[in-house]
Design a protein around this motif. Structure first.
Motif, PDB file in Angstrom:
ATOM      1  N   THR A 163     -13.259  34.424  34.633  1.00 28.11           N
ATOM      2  CA  THR A 163     -13.538  34.855  35.999  1.00 28.11           C
ATOM      3  C   THR A 163     -13.780  36.354  36.022  1.00 28.11           C
ATOM      4  O   THR A 163     -13.051  37.116  35.388  1.00 28.11           O
ATOM      5  N   VAL A 164     -14.806  36.769  36.758  1.00 29.14           N
ATOM      6  CA  VAL A 164     -15.140  38.183  36.866  1.00 29.14           C
ATOM      7  C   VAL A 164     -14.088  38.873  37.732  1.00 29.14           C
ATOM      8  O   VAL A 164     -13.881  38.491  38.879  1.00 29.14           O
ATOM      9  N   GLU A 165     -13.424  39.887  37.173  1.00 30.00           N
ATOM     10  CA  GLU A 165     -12.426  40.640  37.930  1.00 30.00           C
ATOM     11  C   GLU A 165     -12.993  41.946  38.478  1.00 30.00           C
ATOM     12  O   GLU A 165     -12.598  42.397  39.543  1.00 30.00           O
ATOM     13  N   GLU A 166     -13.890  42.562  37.737  1.00 35.61           N
ATOM     14  CA  GLU A 166     -14.439  43.842  38.187  1.00 35.61           C
ATOM     15  C   GLU A 166     -15.754  44.108  37.482  1.00 35.61           C
ATOM     16  O   GLU A 166     -15.907  43.814  36.285  1.00 35.61           O
ATOM     17  N   LYS A 173     -15.108  43.494  33.580  1.00 36.70           N
ATOM     18  CA  LYS A 173     -13.855  42.871  33.163  1.00 36.70           C
ATOM     19  C   LYS A 173     -13.922  41.373  33.434  1.00 36.70           C
ATOM     20  O   LYS A 173     -14.190  40.951  34.567  1.00 36.70           O
ATOM     21  N   ILE A 174     -13.666  40.571  32.387  1.00 37.06           N
ATOM     22  CA  ILE A 174     -13.673  39.115  32.484  1.00 37.06           C
ATOM     23  C   ILE A 174     -12.299  38.608  32.064  1.00 37.06           C
ATOM     24  O   ILE A 174     -11.826  38.915  30.965  1.00 37.06           O
ATOM     25  N   SER A 178      -6.685  31.640  30.048  1.00 39.41           N
ATOM     26  CA  SER A 178      -5.415  31.956  29.388  1.00 39.41           C
ATOM     27  C   SER A 178      -4.882  33.321  29.799  1.00 39.41           C
ATOM     28  O   SER A 178      -3.867  33.754  29.259  1.00 39.41           O
ATOM     29  N   GLN A 179      -5.586  34.004  30.719  1.00 42.72           N
ATOM     30  CA  GLN A 179      -5.200  35.302  31.281  1.00 42.72           C
ATOM     31  C   GLN A 179      -5.483  36.479  30.348  1.00 42.72           C
ATOM     32  O   GLN A 179      -5.069  37.602  30.634  1.00 42.72           O
ATOM     33  N   ARG A 180      -6.175  36.251  29.246  1.00 42.11           N
ATOM     34  CA  ARG A 180      -6.627  37.383  28.439  1.00 42.11           C
ATOM     35  C   ARG A 180      -7.766  38.094  29.173  1.00 42.11           C
ATOM     36  O   ARG A 180      -8.666  37.444  29.696  1.00 42.11           O
ATOM     37  N   LEU A 181      -7.717  39.415  29.184  1.00 41.83           N
ATOM     38  CA  LEU A 181      -8.694  40.210  29.913  1.00 41.83           C
ATOM     39  C   LEU A 181      -9.656  40.858  28.918  1.00 41.83           C
ATOM     40  O   LEU A 181      -9.233  41.587  28.013  1.00 41.83           O
ATOM     41  N   HIS A 182     -10.955  40.584  29.085  1.00 41.91           N
ATOM     42  CA  HIS A 182     -11.986  41.146  28.210  1.00 41.91           C
ATOM     43  C   HIS A 182     -12.668  42.315  28.915  1.00 41.91           C
ATOM     44  O   HIS A 182     -13.068  42.200  30.083  1.00 41.91           O
TER      45      HIS A 182
END
Length: 336
Positions: A163-166, A173-174, A178-182
């Motif tokens: 999911t796109v966060e920013e 930020k994706i 599993s809540q890992r942030l790319h």
């Protein structure tokens, strides 16, 4: 001797100057002491404090102003959230830059020279920071081409799902399930697969054994599609249908159900399709194909071999040609 005399003269002149300055301050302390202190120390210090205070106020209330402007503009929710974060980030950098320039001016530091030097240095750095420029330009195109927005579920470059966060000017930020942030540089994003654009088509396949009554299987699948169309009507754009036999596998025949639904409910619809198929097949007594093995004990194997041998011998005997009858006496003698 001459050098010593010159040094002594300079020292005497300095002492006289200090004495003269002290006398001037003693005669008019308000003008000679407090005036320079006020003009060159206290007033600039007060102005710098005021600039820092205004910067704090601007940073604190700029977010509220941007929120209200976007609410007035009535952007769609996801697009408004994306632009909100981008504009806030840009405004924050602009406020910091203006505040820094104002503070430098109050400290009587030549800002023009610094900016001119920064321009030359920036030009030199620009040739070595092409990736940074590429990231910024790519970020603009991602935003204005509406490739993705905050809250969208996307697949990046065929390898990262989340999911796109920013979406920033340089980094996107994706967050995975599993809540890992790319953190992805915008210049590295070459392919975007967006799961939240207008419509999605859920496809669910089910395999049944060859031994099943396939007319009954199709009737059961038809009942399942009618039930799904009634229960999930608010999310359905095109109704559930049987796509048909989509594969013939080693363990059975594969049927596929499909529909077109709203993207937000895509995952929920697929889960509901699967559980409905399993429950209905159990109620109807229809098996779902699965890998199986047939084990035979030794006595049963001997009996099978014996039956097979008997059948083989009977088949050979049936295919053997009949003996030809010779002319003459049936007893084998010659005619008299």
């Amino acid at each position: 001797m001459t050098v010593t005399a010159l040094a002594a003269a300079d020292w005497i002149q300095g002492v006289e100057g200090m004495q003269q300055k002290a006398e001037e301050i003693a005669e008019d302390p308000a003008q000679k002491l407090w005036g320079p202190l006020l003009d060159h120390v206290l007033l600039p210090f007060g102005q710098i404090v005021l600039i820092i205070f205004l910067t704090y106020i601007a940073l604190r209330y700029s977010d509220r102003v941007i929120d209200r402007l976007l609410n007035i503009s009535r952007f769609p929710q996801k697009k408004g959230t994306t632009l909100n974060r981008l504009i806030k980030s840009t405004a924050r950098y602009a406020i910091y830059f203006i505040s820094a320039i104002a503070v430098l001016e109050k400290l009587e530091i030549p800002v023009t020279s610094i900016l001119a030097g920064a321009g030359i240095v920036g030009l030199a750095v620009g040739f070595g920071a092409q990736n940074l420029v590429k990231d910024v330009i790519s970020g603009f195109f991602i935003i204005f081409d509406n490739q993705m927005e905050v809250g969208d579920y996307v697949e990046i470059n065929g390898s990262i799902n989340g999911t796109v966060e920013e979406i920033g000017l340089r980094v996107t930020k994706i967050r995975e399930f599993s809540q890992r942030l790319h953190y992805l540089s915008n210049g590295e994003i070459s392919q975007v697969t967006n799961y939240n654009r207008d419509r999605m088509r859920p496809l669910v396949a089910v395999t049944v054994p060859y031994e099943e009554d396939h007319d009954r299987v199709r009737e059961t699948l038809k009942e399942i599609t009618e039930d799904l169309n009634q229960r999930l009507a608010p999310y359905v754009i095109e109704p559930f249908t049987i796509f048909g036999v989509t594969d013939i596998q080693q363990d059975g025949v594969e049927y596929t159900l499909m529909a077109v639904v709203t993207p937000e409910e895509y995952w929920m619809v697929e889960r509901e399709m699967r559980i409905t198929i399993v429950q209905t097949f159990n109620e109807k007594g229809i098996e779902i194909a699965y890998p199986r093995q047939v084990l035979t004990t030794y006595p049963e194997l001997q009996t099978s071999f014996a039956k097979a041998k008997t059948a083989h011998n009977a088949s050979e005997k049936a295919q053997r040609p009949l003996p030809r009858k010779e002319k003459g006496n049936p007893q084998g003698g010659e005619e008299g």
